[in-house]
Motif scaffolding. Structure first.
Motif, PDB file in Angstrom:
ATOM      1  N   HIS A   1      -5.040  -8.247   5.764  1.00 30.34           N
ATOM      2  CA  HIS A   1      -4.637  -8.475   4.637  1.00 30.34           C
ATOM      3  C   HIS A   1      -5.736  -9.032   3.906  1.00 30.34           C
ATOM      4  O   HIS A   1      -6.995  -9.922   4.723  1.00 30.34           O
ATOM      5  CB  HIS A   1      -4.027 -10.502   4.916  1.00 30.34           C
ATOM      6  CG  HIS A   1      -3.858 -11.785   3.352  1.00 30.34           C
ATOM      7  ND1 HIS A   1      -2.915 -10.793   2.716  1.00 30.34           N
ATOM      8  CD2 HIS A   1      -4.692 -11.948   3.191  1.00 30.34           C
ATOM      9  CE1 HIS A   1      -3.739 -11.856   1.906  1.00 30.34           C
ATOM     10  NE2 HIS A   1      -3.841 -12.438   1.946  1.00 30.34           N
ATOM     11  N   GLY A   2      -5.943  -8.835   2.844  1.00 29.03           N
ATOM     12  CA  GLY A   2      -7.306  -9.612   1.484  1.00 29.03           C
ATOM     13  C   GLY A   2      -7.535  -7.795   1.226  1.00 29.03           C
ATOM     14  O   GLY A   2      -7.453  -6.807   1.322  1.00 29.03           O
ATOM     15  N   VAL A   3      -8.944  -7.550   1.037  1.00 27.54           N
ATOM     16  CA  VAL A   3      -9.807  -7.276   0.419  1.00 27.54           C
ATOM     17  C   VAL A   3     -10.148  -5.717   1.455  1.00 27.54           C
ATOM     18  O   VAL A   3     -10.413  -6.741   2.886  1.00 27.54           O
ATOM     19  CB  VAL A   3     -11.109  -7.001  -0.634  1.00 27.54           C
ATOM     20  CG1 VAL A   3     -12.211  -6.360  -0.855  1.00 27.54           C
ATOM     21  CG2 VAL A   3      -9.940  -8.174  -1.634  1.00 27.54           C
ATOM     22  N   MET A   4      -9.406  -4.376   1.303  1.00 24.48           N
ATOM     23  CA  MET A   4     -10.276  -3.841   2.434  1.00 24.48           C
ATOM     24  C   MET A   4     -11.400  -2.944   2.395  1.00 24.48           C
ATOM     25  O   MET A   4     -12.255  -2.416   2.778  1.00 24.48           O
ATOM     26  CB  MET A   4      -9.289  -2.390   3.269  1.00 24.48           C
ATOM     27  CG  MET A   4      -8.049  -3.561   3.266  1.00 24.48           C
ATOM     28  SD  MET A   4      -7.829  -4.562   4.390  1.00 24.48           S
ATOM     29  CE  MET A   4      -8.768  -3.077   5.566  1.00 24.48           C
ATOM     30  N   ALA A   5     -11.483  -2.657   0.836  1.00 28.08           N
ATOM     31  CA  ALA A   5     -12.772  -2.049   0.469  1.00 28.08           C
ATOM     32  C   ALA A   5     -12.836  -2.211  -0.878  1.00 28.08           C
ATOM     33  O   ALA A   5     -11.857  -2.422  -1.875  1.00 28.08           O
ATOM     34  CB  ALA A   5     -12.483  -0.233   0.461  1.00 28.08           C
ATOM     35  N   MET A   6     -14.211  -2.021  -1.516  1.00 25.84           N
ATOM     36  CA  MET A   6     -15.321  -1.989  -3.215  1.00 25.84           C
ATOM     37  C   MET A   6     -15.062  -0.599  -3.421  1.00 25.84           C
ATOM     38  O   MET A   6     -15.357   0.007  -2.989  1.00 25.84           O
ATOM     39  CB  MET A   6     -15.598  -3.335  -3.585  1.00 25.84           C
ATOM     40  CG  MET A   6     -15.611  -4.465  -2.743  1.00 25.84           C
ATOM     41  SD  MET A   6     -14.632  -5.645  -3.460  1.00 25.84           S
ATOM     42  CE  MET A   6     -15.532  -5.872  -5.131  1.00 25.84           C
ATOM     43  N   SER A   7     -14.528  -1.225  -5.304  1.00 24.70           N
ATOM     44  CA  SER A   7     -15.521   0.250  -5.303  1.00 24.70           C
ATOM     45  C   SER A   7     -16.234   0.654  -5.686  1.00 24.70           C
ATOM     46  O   SER A   7     -17.244  -0.240  -5.413  1.00 24.70           O
ATOM     47  CB  SER A   7     -14.542   0.009  -7.162  1.00 24.70           C
ATOM     48  OG  SER A   7     -14.869   1.273  -7.217  1.00 24.70           O
TER      49      SER A   7
ATOM     50  N   THR B   1      -8.846  -1.342  -2.064  1.00 26.82           N
ATOM     51  CA  THR B   1      -8.213  -0.723  -1.926  1.00 26.82           C
ATOM     52  C   THR B   1      -8.019  -2.304  -1.169  1.00 26.82           C
ATOM     53  O   THR B   1      -9.313  -3.178  -0.990  1.00 26.82           O
ATOM     54  CB  THR B   1      -8.047   0.388  -0.739  1.00 26.82           C
ATOM     55  OG1 THR B   1      -8.485   1.242  -1.518  1.00 26.82           O
ATOM     56  CG2 THR B   1      -7.027   0.176   0.420  1.00 26.82           C
ATOM     57  N   SER B   2      -6.823  -3.229  -1.300  1.00 20.56           N
ATOM     58  CA  SER B   2      -6.183  -4.197  -0.498  1.00 20.56           C
ATOM     59  C   SER B   2      -4.584  -4.149  -0.178  1.00 20.56           C
ATOM     60  O   SER B   2      -4.134  -3.408  -0.209  1.00 20.56           O
ATOM     61  CB  SER B   2      -6.192  -5.324  -1.197  1.00 20.56           C
ATOM     62  OG  SER B   2      -5.818  -5.294  -2.773  1.00 20.56           O
ATOM     63  N   THR B   3      -4.662  -5.039   1.003  1.00 20.65           N
ATOM     64  CA  THR B   3      -3.168  -4.874   1.153  1.00 20.65           C
ATOM     65  C   THR B   3      -3.062  -6.291   1.182  1.00 20.65           C
ATOM     66  O   THR B   3      -3.817  -7.557   1.086  1.00 20.65           O
ATOM     67  CB  THR B   3      -3.244  -4.807   2.662  1.00 20.65           C
ATOM     68  OG1 THR B   3      -2.138  -4.741   2.993  1.00 20.65           O
ATOM     69  CG2 THR B   3      -4.158  -5.353   3.592  1.00 20.65           C
ATOM     70  N   ASN B   4      -1.473  -7.198   1.194  1.00 18.70           N
ATOM     71  CA  ASN B   4      -0.837  -8.857   0.840  1.00 18.70           C
ATOM     72  C   ASN B   4       0.408  -8.992   2.122  1.00 18.70           C
ATOM     73  O   ASN B   4       0.605  -7.746   1.875  1.00 18.70           O
ATOM     74  CB  ASN B   4      -0.498  -8.679  -0.278  1.00 18.70           C
ATOM     75  CG  ASN B   4      -0.309 -10.644  -1.037  1.00 18.70           C
ATOM     76  OD1 ASN B   4      -1.111 -10.856  -0.095  1.00 18.70           O
ATOM     77  ND2 ASN B   4       0.805 -10.359  -1.869  1.00 18.70           N
TER      78      ASN B   4
ATOM     79  N   GLN C   1       0.694  -2.891  -0.494  1.00 21.63           N
ATOM     80  CA  GLN C   1      -1.039  -2.570  -0.752  1.00 21.63           C
ATOM     81  C   GLN C   1      -0.865  -1.745  -1.559  1.00 21.63           C
ATOM     82  O   GLN C   1      -0.367  -1.601  -2.808  1.00 21.63           O
ATOM     83  CB  GLN C   1      -0.745  -1.104   0.483  1.00 21.63           C
ATOM     84  CG  GLN C   1      -0.799  -1.449   1.795  1.00 21.63           C
ATOM     85  CD  GLN C   1       0.128  -1.770   1.906  1.00 21.63           C
ATOM     86  OE1 GLN C   1       1.130  -1.767   1.965  1.00 21.63           O
ATOM     87  NE2 GLN C   1       1.111  -2.925   2.962  1.00 21.63           N
ATOM     88  N   ARG C   2      -2.662  -2.249  -2.372  1.00 21.61           N
ATOM     89  CA  ARG C   2      -2.913  -1.118  -3.911  1.00 21.61           C
ATOM     90  C   ARG C   2      -4.162  -0.429  -3.619  1.00 21.61           C
ATOM     91  O   ARG C   2      -5.009  -1.317  -2.672  1.00 21.61           O
ATOM     92  CB  ARG C   2      -3.015  -2.144  -4.592  1.00 21.61           C
ATOM     93  CG  ARG C   2      -2.453  -3.776  -5.454  1.00 21.61           C
ATOM     94  CD  ARG C   2      -3.308  -5.128  -5.930  1.00 21.61           C
ATOM     95  NE  ARG C   2      -2.032  -5.270  -6.388  1.00 21.61           N
ATOM     96  CZ  ARG C   2      -0.878  -5.982  -6.946  1.00 21.61           C
ATOM     97  NH1 ARG C   2      -0.944  -4.644  -7.777  1.00 21.61           N
ATOM     98  NH2 ARG C   2       0.055  -7.109  -7.092  1.00 21.61           N
ATOM     99  N   SER C   3      -4.711   0.622  -4.210  1.00 23.16           N
ATOM    100  CA  SER C   3      -5.345   1.476  -4.675  1.00 23.16           C
ATOM    101  C   SER C   3      -6.050   2.128  -5.238  1.00 23.16           C
ATOM    102  O   SER C   3      -4.402   2.359  -5.852  1.00 23.16           O
ATOM    103  CB  SER C   3      -5.698   2.062  -2.624  1.00 23.16           C
ATOM    104  OG  SER C   3      -7.545   2.288  -3.079  1.00 23.16           O
ATOM    105  N   SER C   4      -6.802   2.039  -5.674  1.00 24.94           N
ATOM    106  CA  SER C   4      -7.222   3.164  -7.595  1.00 24.94           C
ATOM    107  C   SER C   4      -7.450   4.585  -6.330  1.00 24.94           C
ATOM    108  O   SER C   4      -7.823   5.416  -7.698  1.00 24.94           O
ATOM    109  CB  SER C   4      -8.030   2.540  -8.212  1.00 24.94           C
ATOM    110  OG  SER C   4      -9.949   2.353  -6.722  1.00 24.94           O
ATOM    111  N   ILE C   5      -7.510   4.654  -5.827  1.00 19.50           N
ATOM    112  CA  ILE C   5      -7.560   5.662  -4.660  1.00 19.50           C
ATOM    113  C   ILE C   5      -6.761   6.594  -4.191  1.00 19.50           C
ATOM    114  O   ILE C   5      -6.688   5.332  -2.998  1.00 19.50           O
ATOM    115  CB  ILE C   5      -9.306   5.820  -4.149  1.00 19.50           C
ATOM    116  CG1 ILE C   5     -10.347   5.578  -4.859  1.00 19.50           C
ATOM    117  CG2 ILE C   5      -8.757   7.390  -3.260  1.00 19.50           C
ATOM    118  CD1 ILE C   5     -11.726   5.825  -4.387  1.00 19.50           C
TER     119      ILE C   5
END
Length: 293
Positions: free
Chosen positions: A138-144, A153-156, A173-177
């Motif tokens: 849960h939370g931030v997995m990677a910063m841009s 990238t993050s997951t909740n 889950q969210r990510s710009s990639i």
């Protein structure tokens, strides 16, 4: 499920007082996740107290950080005070850990004022659930690496619901990639397989990478300066947007997203800054007029 053991009484434990918030816009702020906090308490409680788990519920939206989570457990009547003391200990731990972001976090323990289930989950299922929730990211997995300060990238861990003899867990889950989005989805999937969970995956929001060289963006910046006399503040945000869906269907389309100022998204404090609505409308109509030339 199994029968409630003789001499066991119901106890309700509630984690509350958290801010919650948008699972994209606020995920990097380190806000507490009520499901995670309550699960951590229960995961450790089982080392000291023999308890049965009757139900556990928390969160209500896939795109919101859970503000509250409660569980009804069954313990021997002479263990109720031990549970209270244990919960009080964790309340102090959480107050210290989250003192800069969750000043109102608290844990409430009660023995009445609620309806207890007539059966409990087996010890095996209880342990699988607690282990899975503890291991679930849960939370931030990677910063841009392209935009400083932007979450890539993050997951909740969003929703936990008990219904009859089943417990469902919803994550987002969210990510710009796209490839990193696939990776975090696979990671969550893998945690579920470790406890033999039945797993279903939806399509979600497609990734949409920021494009600082966008021609539409350059036009928007020029229109904003002409209209309001100032350069606009251009930002990339970590949130699901309609542009991601449109972009997936029309690859290469030049797009930007803008709107009035919204505060406290996906929380009871959500609100719109009314003066920003008029400014947004003026900007939108001016943009359309310019693009139509």
């Amino acid at each position: 499920t199994e029968a409630i053991r003789e001499g066991f009484v119901p106890v309700k434990i509630l984690v509350t007082g958290l801010q919650g918030g948008h699972s994209g816009l606020n995920i990097h702020e380190g806000r507490g996740n009520a499901i995670k906090l309550l699960n951590r308490l229960l995961w450790n409680l089982r080392k000291e107290v023999d308890f049965q788990l009757g139900e556990m519920d928390g969160g209500n939206k896939h795109n919101a950080i859970p503000r509250e989570c409660d569980a009804i457990i069954f313990v021997a009547s002479n263990q109720v005070e031990t549970v209270r003391e244990f919960a009080a200990r964790y309340a102090e731990i959480y107050k210290e850990e989250y003192k800069f972001v969750e000043k109102d976090v608290r844990i409430e323990v009660s023995t009445d004022g609620f309806t207890a289930p007539s059966a409990a989950f087996t010890t095996g299922l209880r342990d699988k659930l607690l282990d899975m929730l503890y291991a679930m990211p849960h939370g931030v997995m990677a910063m841009s690496l392209a935009v400083p300060g932007l979450v890539e990238t993050s997951t909740n861990l969003a929703v936990l619901k008990t219904q009859d003899d089943k417990i469902s867990v919803l994550t987002s889950q969210r990510s710009s990639i796209t490839s990193r989005l696939d990776e975090i989805c696979e990671m969550v999937y893998a945690v579920g397989t470790l406890v033999d969970a039945e797993i279903r995956q939806g399509n979600g929001y497609p990734a949409w990478q920021p494009n600082p060289d966008s021609r539409v963006l350059q036009t928007a910046k020029a229109v904003h300066k002409e209209l309001f006399g100032t350069e606009p503040e251009v930002k990339a945000i970590h949130a699901g947007l309609e542009t991601g869906i449109i972009g997936a269907k029309f690859p290469g389309m030049d797009m930007i997203s803008f709107g009035p100022t919204i505060l406290g998204a996906h929380s009871p404090d959500e609100r719109v800054h009314i003066p920003a609505v008029e400014k947004f409308w003026k900007f939108l109509t001016a943009m359309l007029a310019t693009l139509a030339k």
